[in-house]
Design a protein around this motif. Sequence first.
Motif, mmCIF file in Angstrom:
data_model
loop_
_atom_site.group_PDB
_atom_site.id
_atom_site.type_symbol
_atom_site.label_atom_id
_atom_site.label_comp_id
_atom_site.label_asym_id
_atom_site.label_seq_id
_atom_site.Cartn_x
_atom_site.Cartn_y
_atom_site.Cartn_z
ATOM 1 N N TRP A 1 -31.479 -33.220 10.732
ATOM 2 C CA TRP A 1 -30.142 -33.727 11.020
ATOM 3 C C TRP A 1 -30.181 -34.566 12.300
ATOM 4 N N CYS A 2 -30.069 -35.891 12.129
ATOM 5 C CA CYS A 2 -30.086 -36.828 13.255
ATOM 6 C C CYS A 2 -28.861 -37.732 13.211
ATOM 7 N N VAL A 3 -27.723 -37.152 12.813
ATOM 8 C CA VAL A 3 -26.507 -37.941 12.634
ATOM 9 C C VAL A 3 -26.006 -38.483 13.963
ATOM 10 N N GLY A 4 -26.120 -37.731 15.001
ATOM 11 C CA GLY A 4 -25.618 -38.176 16.298
ATOM 12 C C GLY A 4 -25.447 -36.992 17.219
ATOM 13 N N VAL A 5 -24.813 -37.237 18.355
ATOM 14 C CA VAL A 5 -24.601 -36.196 19.346
ATOM 15 C C VAL A 5 -23.130 -36.192 19.741
ATOM 16 N N ARG A 6 -22.742 -35.107 20.377
ATOM 17 C CA ARG A 6 -21.407 -34.973 20.941
ATOM 18 C C ARG A 6 -21.536 -34.399 22.340
ATOM 19 N N VAL B 1 -17.231 -29.269 29.191
ATOM 20 C CA VAL B 1 -16.172 -30.051 29.835
ATOM 21 C C VAL B 1 -14.822 -29.849 29.164
ATOM 22 N N GLU B 2 -14.827 -29.348 27.907
ATOM 23 C CA GLU B 2 -13.556 -29.148 27.222
ATOM 24 C C GLU B 2 -12.742 -28.019 27.842
ATOM 25 N N SER B 3 -13.406 -27.091 28.529
ATOM 26 C CA SER B 3 -12.711 -25.940 29.106
ATOM 27 C C SER B 3 -12.064 -26.239 30.449
ATOM 28 N N LEU B 4 -12.223 -27.443 30.976
ATOM 29 C CA LEU B 4 -11.684 -27.748 32.295
ATOM 30 C C LEU B 4 -10.203 -28.089 32.265
ATOM 31 N N GLY B 5 -9.681 -28.469 31.119
ATOM 32 C CA GLY B 5 -8.272 -28.834 31.035
ATOM 33 C C GLY B 5 -7.946 -30.160 31.685
ATOM 34 N N LEU B 6 -8.912 -31.063 31.759
ATOM 35 C CA LEU B 6 -8.711 -32.379 32.358
ATOM 36 C C LEU B 6 -8.617 -33.437 31.267
ATOM 37 N N PRO B 7 -8.118 -34.623 31.573
ATOM 38 C CA PRO B 7 -8.000 -35.685 30.555
ATOM 39 C C PRO B 7 -9.355 -36.010 29.920
ATOM 40 N N MET B 8 -9.332 -36.134 28.593
ATOM 41 C CA MET B 8 -10.557 -36.362 27.840
ATOM 42 C C MET B 8 -10.419 -37.629 26.998
ATOM 43 N N GLU B 9 -11.569 -38.154 26.615
ATOM 44 C CA GLU B 9 -11.642 -39.298 25.705
ATOM 45 C C GLU B 9 -12.736 -39.023 24.682
ATOM 46 N N ARG B 10 -12.310 -38.557 23.492
ATOM 47 C CA ARG B 10 -13.241 -38.213 22.417
ATOM 48 C C ARG B 10 -14.294 -37.204 22.872
ATOM 49 N N ALA C 1 -19.354 -37.989 30.340
ATOM 50 C CA ALA C 1 -18.400 -38.812 31.074
ATOM 51 C C ALA C 1 -18.043 -40.054 30.269
ATOM 52 N N ALA C 2 -16.755 -40.334 30.205
ATOM 53 C CA ALA C 2 -16.263 -41.577 29.598
ATOM 54 C C ALA C 2 -16.107 -42.594 30.725
ATOM 55 N N VAL C 3 -17.145 -43.396 30.941
ATOM 56 C CA VAL C 3 -17.181 -44.347 32.054
ATOM 57 C C VAL C 3 -16.670 -45.697 31.560
ATOM 58 N N PRO C 4 -15.677 -46.283 32.212
ATOM 59 C CA PRO C 4 -15.184 -47.597 31.778
ATOM 60 C C PRO C 4 -16.279 -48.661 31.868
ATOM 61 N N ASP C 5 -16.345 -49.490 30.834
ATOM 62 C CA ASP C 5 -17.317 -50.585 30.799
ATOM 63 C C ASP C 5 -16.653 -51.820 31.390
ATOM 64 N N LEU C 6 -17.025 -52.165 32.606
ATOM 65 C CA LEU C 6 -16.392 -53.299 33.289
ATOM 66 C C LEU C 6 -16.750 -54.620 32.642
ATOM 67 N N ASN C 7 -17.844 -54.661 31.897
ATOM 68 C CA ASN C 7 -18.209 -55.899 31.207
ATOM 69 C C ASN C 7 -17.432 -56.073 29.910
ATOM 70 N N ARG C 8 -16.882 -54.999 29.397
ATOM 71 C CA ARG C 8 -16.068 -55.046 28.181
ATOM 72 C C ARG C 8 -14.790 -54.252 28.438
ATOM 73 N N PRO C 9 -13.779 -54.873 28.985
ATOM 74 C CA PRO C 9 -12.552 -54.163 29.363
ATOM 75 C C PRO C 9 -11.941 -53.415 28.166
ATOM 76 N N GLY C 10 -11.490 -52.207 28.448
ATOM 77 C CA GLY C 10 -10.887 -51.378 27.405
ATOM 78 C C GLY C 10 -11.866 -50.515 26.648
ATOM 79 N N GLN C 11 -13.159 -50.652 26.915
ATOM 80 C CA GLN C 11 -14.170 -49.851 26.236
ATOM 81 C C GLN C 11 -14.921 -48.996 27.261
ATOM 82 N N TYR C 12 -15.707 -48.057 26.712
ATOM 83 C CA TYR C 12 -16.485 -47.144 27.549
ATOM 84 C C TYR C 12 -17.964 -47.320 27.238
#
Length: 680
Positions: free
Chosen positions: A261-266, A271-280, A304-315
């Motif tokens: 199984w090499c579908v991907g990672v999550r 970090v889900e238990s911290l109760g802080l804003p999340m992005e996927r 971490a969902a880090v903003p991509d400054l080279n592509r605004p609106g994406q991570y």
Amino acid sequence: MSRPRIVIVGAGFAGYRTARTLSRLTRHQADITLLNPTDYFLYLPLLPQVAAGILEPRRVSVSLSGTLPRVRLVLGEADGIDLDGRTVHYTDPEGGEGTLRYDRLVLAAGSVNKLLPIPGVAEHAHGFRGLPEALYLRDHVTRQVELAAAAGDRAECAARCTFVVVGAGYTGTEVAAHGQMYTDAQVRRHPMRTGMRPRWMLLDVAERVLPEMDERLSRTAERVLRQRGVDVRMGTSVKEATHDGVLLTDGTTVDTRTLVWCVGVRPDPLVESLGLPMERGRLLVDPHLQVPGRPELFACGDVAAVPDLNRPGQYTPMTAQHAWRHGKVCAQNVAASLGIGGERRAYRHRDMGFVVDLGGAKAAANPLGVPMSGPAAGAVTRGYHLAAMPGNRVRVAADWLLDAVLPRQAVQLGLVRSWSVPLESASPEVARVPGRPDSDATGGPADGAPGGARSGGDSAAGRSGAGAEAGAGEHRPGGGPARGRQGEPAANQPGREPAKNQPGREPAKNQPGGEPAKGQPGGEPAKNQPGPEPAKNQPPKNQSAKNQSAKNQSAKNQPPKNQPAEKQPGEARSAAGGSGRLRRPAEAAESRPDRAPGKPRKTSGPPRATKPSTTPKPSAMPKSSRPPGARAPGAPAPSRSARPPADPGPEPPANQPPPGPDIAPGPVKRTDGRAAEGDS
């Protein structure tokens, strides 16, 4: 003034780079602690070569303590973070717990296998995220080829020689490419009797191989795979998985014993238990890798969902290249927040290109945007890996050289079993072993057992995984219960008190009327089992059938274990008839209408094994210690209409100790599982 404390959770690409950079920037001005379940940094891009037998496992494992000066290593997995108290709670590999205090916290826990709600996948598939999974796949593939070579049935040989890889990304493509070469080399030296050759399948719902890369590189990789004989099926995935094969979404059934199984990672579920804003599933941070509203909290890498400054609106995507660069920027910003380093800086990356190793001299690469293939791409790929590795470069280069001139050793070591690397594990970098604190008891059937069931559950961190879950219970490899045995007090229980929910003083669970299960001590005795009920023609209810002491009599009056069996009280006989017929406890229970059914009598301990004696011996207990109206054990039992005899009989020898309470009449059976003389 005490030095500031910096705690880094995780030693992947982001965590390792953060610790190494901070060690250089702070120079004894801060206490740096690295919390990680293993003592090495794993270079993941070369993991397929470990599974193919090209590199040894230690070549891709870089020692943390040996390469991170001035960094304190703590082995363990974080299972709780108190943001207000600024503490991190963790569990070490041996089950111990600890707490780390911090002034700055860097979350770089990484990622785990991504699960999909497909029936049978969690039970029969294996991921590819850590060394244990790579070692298991290497042994498993080797074993299947060897079993197929010895099989006389053509269908069984075909099933064992078929290997299905789901996911045509970087990892899945490299696993299929290296796996085909590895199995072909095995069959070339030892041909199969059926004349078959191994078959590798690469499945993905995407339209092309390596959808993240340039289309020209995708076509190059697919061409190399098809030339080697890999069955590439795009737009197809697994619909259901079983022990004997998989059902594909196009309706095709493939007989196989291997599903990778090499579908991907999550992101790591921590970090889900911290109760802080999340992005996927990822923690939202600003371009400085800092959590908004929490100046002491930083996050980088896959969590971490880090903003991509080279592509605004994406991570930024979850790749090793970005995680490695996150670590450097994060370390600089942490040092700046403590007044140790210089100015803060935002994360901005420049795409340097990607490389995919296809085995041998073949690869697909686009360094600095220049697409390459063939031996030139292979040289660029290996040169990039040597430059990116933080250690073991000479050893890796030596293994590559030896692999080019010597044949590979196709042997299975059997160090990692199937149940040790469950797909749903939240810690794929750590193999499960019996007794590990990630569960009460871990284990499962041996690899290749029918059904292929494996124990489920998560690791010691106690974090729940998403997607399909495995079985609810876990058992040891032998299939036995994890704790306690029927009829015995559990370990670490005081005295002879039985374990919770075990048969003993408390009635068995789910039994009608609160009565214990049949044949269990502690309540109404089953047939031919010892119990507190007196035999027929025994004294009334308030008179003990065996001259037992009071209900709360101390157990110190029991005879020692080395007392001769013939000196202990024997089986009760009927005094009225004198025929010597033994009365069973079940018959005694039937002859006692004065006792309400379903009400168990408490006893002070399990009955001891005794040897039947033809001549009952009275007790030497002093009369002052006997309850009123009690008769000596072993004395003839009077009938209901007759009074107890005044003379209990001849006095026993002076050296005989008094019998203890709760010595059941009739044939006695031990409840501790050990055989003893006198058991019936």
